[in-house]
Design an enzyme around this catalytic site. Structure first.
Site, PDB file in Angstrom:
ATOM      1  N   ASP A  57     -43.744 -30.018  33.250  1.00  0.00           N
ATOM      2  CA  ASP A  57     -43.851 -30.160  31.735  1.00  0.00           C
ATOM      3  C   ASP A  57     -42.321 -30.395  31.341  1.00  0.00           C
ATOM      4  O   ASP A  57     -42.274 -31.455  30.132  1.00  0.00           O
ATOM      5  CB  ASP A  57     -44.544 -28.967  31.103  1.00  0.00           C
ATOM      6  CG  ASP A  57     -45.341 -29.435  29.752  1.00  0.00           C
ATOM      7  OD1 ASP A  57     -45.352 -30.374  29.520  1.00  0.00           O
ATOM      8  OD2 ASP A  57     -45.523 -28.451  29.082  1.00  0.00           O
ATOM      9  N   ASP A  78     -52.059 -26.882  27.677  1.00  0.00           N
ATOM     10  CA  ASP A  78     -51.322 -26.031  27.303  1.00  0.00           C
ATOM     11  C   ASP A  78     -52.281 -24.701  26.948  1.00  0.00           C
ATOM     12  O   ASP A  78     -51.842 -23.542  26.873  1.00  0.00           O
ATOM     13  CB  ASP A  78     -50.556 -26.245  26.024  1.00  0.00           C
ATOM     14  CG  ASP A  78     -49.671 -27.281  26.220  1.00  0.00           C
ATOM     15  OD1 ASP A  78     -49.088 -27.281  27.254  1.00  0.00           O
ATOM     16  OD2 ASP A  78     -49.279 -28.141  25.581  1.00  0.00           O
TER      17      ASP A  78
END
Length: 394
Positions: free
Chosen positions: A219, A265
């Site tokens: 990420d 997420d």
């Protein structure tokens, strides 16, 4: 997590980020607070209820009801597969027409979204059906080969109640397909997230740490190191992210200045939190200490993400803040309670899921935009929790 400067909820298409930023007035503090508060609430709902449903899913007696288990080997390969998928999407958007790509993706997610939403609302809808409702059983079966070499391709069992839920979900699907409205997008996104948390199980805490650690690096690299993540998130017209308008107070339901949160997420920390809930239950102490600790840690990490993003005015990789919080807080509690050994020796698949199939098709997940398509297609086709004799509990 980021501010979606170029996303039109009414389906009129995306403008360039630079052009949208220049033409659109900045969001008001009230609008931003409403948008980010709503995103946090929407993220918490599938994690909380998905974790609870993962316990019922794990205790299911039906082989077809068993969730997919992620092993340490799967977890180690996950960031590589996710990176290839993300880069592939980025190149597709650069080479081919964005309009046609999104048309194909819309049809694909139209089908998956209906199945996911139907599975999500089925336990609730079952409570509203009268006792004398004429409920008939059906089975959709596709096989390959014959005799001993016969192999099941699709084996989907359903009943009349399922058909009612499918019909209701199809209404949302048509709405999304025609308008790309942000509410329809969020209904599908919430359904994907809840199904992901419920049906994707980590086999132990070590695997969870490997998965979260790998995606932490993934990420950070794709958000800070390149513009790939943000570009795909803004170009990808599919329910792979939750959005909420920051100008809702000014424009109502036709607002178009969105803040967004990728499903990755939600689902990635969510399956770890669900694992800790099952660990709590295995301790047989009638407490959910690690579940609530990790749940609070998720709130803290997501709040910190929003705060940092607001301060620096730049898209943030949410897993940069969520991973240390979701792993660190429960580990600290385990250290204080002297239960670190028990935590890392706990095997979800061995204790509750003796015959859980190994995950062979795992979802394409990115930190901000995440696609659960591959996993949903497999897990939804083989999970039928809505049996009259064994209804799911939410």
């Amino acid at each position: 997590m980021e501010q979606a400067e170029a996303h039109n909820g009414s389906g009129a298409g995306d403008a360039s980020a630079a052009g949208a930023a220049g033409a659109r007035p900045p969001a008001t503090p009230e609008g931003m607070a409403l948008a980010y508060g709503s995103l946090v609430l929407m993220a918490l709902l599938p994690i909380f209820f998905g974790a609870l449903r993962s316990v019922s899913c794990a205790k299911g007696k039906n082989a077809s009801d068993m969730p997919e288990t992620i092993t340490s080997r799967d977890a180690a390969r996950f960031p590589i597969v996710a990176s290839c998928t993300l880069l592939g999407l980025y190149l597709f958007f650069k080479i081919f027409s964005q309009e046609y790509i999104n048309l194909l993706l819309s049809m694909y997610f139209f089908v998956l979204g209906i199945l996911a939403l139907s599975h999500t609302i089925s336990p609730v809808m079952n409570k509203f059906f009268p006792v004398n409702f004429p409920n008939k059983q059906y089975q959709l079966l596709f096989t390959q080969g014959s005799g001993e070499s016969k192999e099941e391709i699709v084996n989907y069992e359903f009943d009349t109640k399922d058909l009612v839920c499918l019909a209701m979900s199809s209404i949302v699907g048509v709405w999304y397909l025609l308008r790309k409205h942000w509410i329809a997008n969020n209904l599908f996104g919430l359904a994907f997230s809840l199904n992901g948390v419920e049906l994707l199980h980590l086999n132990n805490v070590s695997t969870g740490c490997i998965l979260l650690g790998g995606l932490f690096v993934y990420d950070v690299f794709w958000v800070f190191g390149t513009n790939v993540m943000v570009t795909v998130a803004k170009s990808f017209e599919a329910p792979i992210k939750l959005v909420f308008p920051q100008d809702l107070l000014e424009k109502g339901l036709e607002a178009d200045n969105f803040a967004m949160l990728g499903l990755g997420d939600i689902v990635i920390p969510g399956i770890f939190i669900a694992l800790l809930l099952r660990f709590d239950i295995s301790l047989k102490k009638n407490t959910h200490t690690y579940f609530y600790t990790s749940f609070v840690a998720y709130i803290f990490g997501l709040g910190l993400t929003i705060f940092i993003m607001h301060i620096f005015k730049h898209a943030q990789p949410a897993l940069l803040y969520l991973v240390p919080a979701c792993i660190g807080f429960p580990l600290l509690v385990a250290l204080v309670k002297g239960e670190v050994a028990e935590m890392f020796s706990y095997e979800s698949s061995a204790e509750i899921l003796p015959h859980t199939p190994r995950l062979t098709h795992f979802p394409s997940v990115s930190g901000s935009p995440s696609s659960l398509a591959d996993s949903m297609q497999q897990t939804l086709s083989c999970s039928h929790r809505r049996r009259q004799q064994n209804p799911s509990a939410m």
